[in-house]
Design an enzyme around this catalytic site. Structure first.
Site, short mmCIF file in Angstrom:
data_model
loop_
_atom_site.label_atom_id
_atom_site.label_comp_id
_atom_site.label_asym_id
_atom_site.label_seq_id
_atom_site.Cartn_x
_atom_site.Cartn_y
_atom_site.Cartn_z
N HIS A 67 0.83 -1.21 0.00
CA HIS A 67 0.00 0.00 0.00
C HIS A 67 0.86 1.25 0.00
O HIS A 67 0.58 2.24 -0.70
CB HIS A 67 -0.91 -0.03 1.23
N GLU A 70 2.20 1.83 -3.43
CA GLU A 70 1.15 2.41 -4.29
C GLU A 70 1.08 3.92 -4.12
O GLU A 70 1.01 4.67 -5.10
CB GLU A 70 -0.20 1.77 -3.94
#
Length: 430
Positions: A67, A70
């Protein structure tokens, strides 16, 4: 280019695997006014233990690193990539799940410019320790925000019970503590391992010209150099290490308790059509037991044991297989006992009958067919369904072929008391 026709759905997919390994799927739909592109990698929050490219030993990464990566991908040497998309009138976003990371845009104009922007920023990472440290504060605030949400806490509380000692039990964003260990070198390490074209796919649907688009993609990819792909070796805890914890609870400052009952599947590594059949079958089962057409739902609602928050869900991904049901209730113990009893006594349930099954099946097929009007739905389902060569266009024929006896058989195979757990979020005493 491979042409795959789904005559029953009147759809045609154009597929090409480029020399660098990238899988491209194109679904032209010229009756739409916009175009939607999704560029995804088979890398999610549970992929914390693996052998990095060029190394020989397994390493364990901090929770939340997929995450975090990202988030950082949208920053390059020239600034914020969102500005580039905005300049060409596109709406862009990204998401990380247990098993995937995806980058996307939708636009009604400047399709080539936006497509090139998508391909380039995902394939040209730029991290510095300074920017990484700055991001820790931003993501830390995001984690704390979700920690305050009771619906989030009850969901991950159940996952902690179903998958103890497993990365699936950790928030996709990680924890405030785990992200402290992330630095630029670790992000590059994860990127080089999981963002190789061989581990990625590009899906485009909407209003675009087919031959021109695939040529743009070929030209873009031919200009880039990638290391030779090495098979990714992941590692996960054994079943023995992740035995289900039957019960758990926390207390938060809320006015009404929240409960979830869950069952962990055995994850028999189904693939292809068998995997999609199970996904459809368990969802049918949950609708029969707890859907709005069931006598159970109506009875529980009329008695005030459930409200509009009541929900059921089945998650079936790589390494992850569980169902959950529950919601807000004034009587948590009573509702938990009712839900568990319903799951464990399928054979005696009056809602499991041919007439009700036909209603559920027809409604489900209608909902899926309606969803095909959404480019977003089509693109994300193609990314999420990793069952060899079956796709979302195989769902309706499979739905039509499944019979009630198939559902009853799946229920017997899936539902086991030892794999069942319950979790509650209760009001904190004043």
């Amino acid at each position: 280019m491979e042409i795959i026709k789904y005559t029953n759905m009147d759809e045609t997919i154009y597929k090409e695997i480029l020399p660098n390994g990238l899988t491209v799927r194109l679904l032209p739909k010229t009756d739409f006014y916009k175009t939607y592109a999704l560029f995804s990698t088979n890398f999610g929050s549970i992929d914390q233990q693996f052998i990095p490219i060029g190394e020989t030993d397994f390493v364990k990464m901090p929770g939340g690193i997929a995450h975090f990566l990202e988030h950082k991908m949208f920053e390059n040497e020239n600034g914020d990539v969102f500005d580039d998309f905005s300049h060409f009138g596109a709406s862009a976003n990204a998401l990380t799940s247990f098993t995937k990371t995806a980058y996307l845009f939708s636009s009604t104009s400047h399709f080539k410019e936006n497509l090139v922007t998508l391909l380039d920023f995902v394939q040209q990472p730029y991290f510095t320790n300074e920017s990484v440290n700055k991001e820790k504060g931003i993501i830390g605030q995001e984690i704390q925000m979700y920690d305050d949400l009771p619906e989030w806490r009850v969901m991950f509380g159940l996952l902690e019970n179903l998958y103890p000692n497993h990365p699936a039990s950790v928030d996709i964003a990680g924890t405030v503590e785990s992200i402290k260990d992330i630095n630029a070198a670790l992000l590059y390490n994860n990127y080089q391992t999981f963002y190789h074209p061989h581990n990625m796919q590009l899906f485009i649907t909407g209003n675009f010209e087919l031959e021109q688009t695939i040529e743009w993609i070929r030209q873009n990819q031919n200009q880039k150099n990638f290391n030779e792909f090495q098979e990714i070796k992941r590692k996960f805890p054994s079943e023995e290490e992740t035995k289900v914890i039957p019960r758990g609870e926390i207390k938060l400052p809320i006015s009404k308790p929240k409960v979830l009952v869950g069952i962990k599947g055995k994850k028999d590594h189904l693939n292809g059509e068998a995997a999609l059949r199970q996904l459809i079958g368990i969802e049918f089962l949950l609708k029969l037991l707890f859907g709005e057409t069931s006598s159970t739902y109506l009875k529980l609602y009329d008695e005030g044991l459930i409200d509009d928050s009541f929900n059921y869900e089945y998650t079936f991904e790589r390494e992850i297989d569980y169902l959950s049901v529950g919601g807000d209730t004034k009587e948590p113990e009573q509702l938990i006992n009712i839900l568990k009893n319903l799951l464990l006594t399928i054979e005696d349930n009056p809602d499991i009958n041919e007439k009700h099954f036909e209603i559920v099946k027809k409604r489900s097929i209608g909902e899926i067919l309606q969803s095909f009007n959404s480019l977003e739905f089509i693109a994300h389902q193609f990314s999420d369904l990793q069952f060899e060569n079956v796709t979302i266009f195989d769902i309706v024929p499979l739905m039509e072929s499944i019979e009630l006896k198939d559902i009853e058989k799946m229920a017997v195979q899936y539902i086991h008391k030892e794999n069942m757990s319950e979790f509650r979020v209760l009001p904190k005493s004043k």
